[in-house]
Write a protein that holds these residues in place. Structure first.
Motif, short mmCIF file in Angstrom:
data_model
loop_
_atom_site.label_atom_id
_atom_site.label_comp_id
_atom_site.label_asym_id
_atom_site.label_seq_id
_atom_site.Cartn_x
_atom_site.Cartn_y
_atom_site.Cartn_z
N GLY A 292 -25.65 3.45 44.19
CA GLY A 292 -26.31 2.31 43.54
C GLY A 292 -25.85 0.95 44.02
O GLY A 292 -25.92 -0.03 43.24
N GLU A 297 -30.00 -0.95 46.95
CA GLU A 297 -31.09 -0.96 45.97
C GLU A 297 -32.18 -1.96 46.34
O GLU A 297 -33.35 -1.75 46.01
CB GLU A 297 -30.54 -1.26 44.58
CG GLU A 297 -29.76 -0.10 43.97
CD GLU A 297 -30.57 1.18 43.91
OE1 GLU A 297 -31.70 1.14 43.37
OE2 GLU A 297 -30.09 2.22 44.42
N HIS A 301 -35.94 -0.82 46.62
CA HIS A 301 -37.02 -1.48 45.87
C HIS A 301 -38.20 -1.79 46.79
O HIS A 301 -39.37 -1.53 46.43
CB HIS A 301 -36.49 -2.78 45.24
CG HIS A 301 -37.56 -3.58 44.55
ND1 HIS A 301 -38.08 -3.24 43.33
CD2 HIS A 301 -38.22 -4.71 44.96
CE1 HIS A 301 -39.01 -4.12 42.99
NE2 HIS A 301 -39.11 -5.02 43.96
#
Length: 414
Positions: A292, A297, A301
């Motif tokens: 994470g 990320e 996205h």
């Protein structure tokens, strides 16, 4: 007893396809599924047994049955000794697997390529690898054909690779020269198209008649479509190039010449670069995504946003029941969970997502192997590979009877 065969092998091929695609099945179930009578099915199975394409066994052999219970229906299994060679050509490797008619992968071998192989080099590599596999194979194996999965646009009727940009091939004859080299029938097709069909027959979309398949690999993102239970290939076999659908107006220019293609906005290379994982280690990629990290990320996205837009376009066009994601796209799906489906539903007409499921591919590294093998088995599954004349011998065993000889003519022509 010798008998001249007819020229109508459709039913025997039909039975072979059922056993090949569905797995072991009783003669009683074959009778139900084909709508043919029992003596006809008996004869058809006998044809296949004599050719070594299937074998029969009694269920629960050696187990006492209750009084009054009749003889159980024999189970018909596809042969594990009849094989097709499944070839996959990538920018960094040429791989060949021997896949049996019963679906087992009998052997496989990968030859890494130091440079992106040209068509001639790939043909040489296939010949070398297949030669090694056949030399070390059990003598009982019978190789009936070769199927090739190519990351590019392939003309279906002759196996000419019209454009495989990651390989640098354009209008390269491939199936024909490879068949001449090997002395075997060869069929070639786009890798994602064969992957879609494999997932429909054996994977996450088993039995689904309308599906979209997207696979992310070293050569970008390929797409395949199954519509009304049949591969959707288009006029020349080029349909399903979903990696080159438009997803971003401010995107980068793709090698195809367009701007904002899915495979430029969502790529394995970008994910492995930001996570520091090896390009072909999807397990390591999944573990890195699970950490994470913010910089990871952000890339995730962008890629999920692009993927959802591409799937919206595909759903509005094809109306699939299932979308299957393979390769790094399957890993991405596993990482973000329901987000892909939620994003797709948010921008898709509600009625078109009532039954929609977005699922990871189930066949893993074997998806292209199983799909390419289906190409190699195509001639066999079409006509049963029956000779124009065959000799028969009436035998007496637990699961073969003399009735077969008397029913053959009816079975072949029914």
């Amino acid at each position: 007893m010798a008998r001249t065969a007819t020229t109508t092998p459709g039913n025997v091929a039909r039975v072979l396809r059922i056993v090949h695609e569905g797995g072991p099945v009783t003669r009683a179930e074959l009778t139900r599924r084909t709508g043919l009578n029992r003596s006809t099915v008996l004869a058809l199975v006998g044809e296949l047994v004599e050719q070594g394409l299937v074998h029969e066994e009694l269920p629960g052999a050696g187990v006492d049955r209750p009084a009054g219970v009749g003889r159980p229906s024999a189970i018909v299994r596809a042969s594990s000794d009849v094989v097709a060679a499944a070839v996959t050509v990538e920018i960094d490797a040429v791989a060949v697997a021997l896949v049996a008619l019963d679906g087992t992968v009998r052997d496989r071998l990968v030859e890494p390529q130091s440079d992106v192989p040209g068509a001639a080099a790939a043909i040489d590599a296939v010949a070398r690898v297949l030669g090694t596999l056949t030399e070390r194979a059990d003598p009982s194996l019978r190789l009936v054909g070769v199927g090739v999965a190519v990351p590019g646009i392939v003309r279906v009727e002759d196996g000419v690779v019209r454009d495989a940009p990651h390989l640098g091939w354009r209008d390269e004859p491939f199936a024909g020269p490879l068949a001449g080299r090997l002395g075997l029938p060869v069929r070639a097709a786009n890798d994602a198209n064969v992957g879609a069909w494999a997932e429909r027959l054996y994977g996450s979309a088993r039995g689904v008649d309308d599906l979209v398949y997207l696979n992310g690999g070293a050569s970008g993102i390929g797409g395949g479509i199954v519509s009304a239970g049949r591969p959707f290939s288009g006029a020349d076999g080029y349909a399903g190039e979903l990696g080159h659908t438009f997803v971003a107006a401010n995107g980068v220019r793709c090698h195809c010449g367009a701007v904002g293609c899915l495979e430029t906005e969502a790529s394995r290379e970008a994910l492995t670069a930001v996570t520091g994982t090896a390009p072909d280690d999807l397990d390591a990629l999944a573990a890195a995504l699970a950490e994470g990290r913010d910089e990871v990320e952000r890339v995730v996205h962008r890629q999920v946003t692009a993927l959802a837009t591409a799937l919206r376009n595909a759903i509005h066009t094809v109306d699939p029941e299932v979308v299957v994601l393979g390769g790094f796209l399957g890993v991405l799906l596993g990482h973000v969970g329901d987000r892909v489906e939620d994003d797709v539903r948010a921008q898709t007409m509600a009625a078109m997502t009532d039954r929609l499921r977005i699922v990871p591919a189930a066949l893993g590294r074997d998806v292209l192997v199983r799909g390419a093998a289906e190409l190699g088995f195509a001639d066999l599954l079409r006509d049963g590979a029956l000779p124009t004349a065959c000799a028969r011998t009436t035998t007496d065993s637990d699961h073969t009877t003399a009735d077969r000889d008397d029913a053959v003519e009816e079975a072949r022509c029914a």
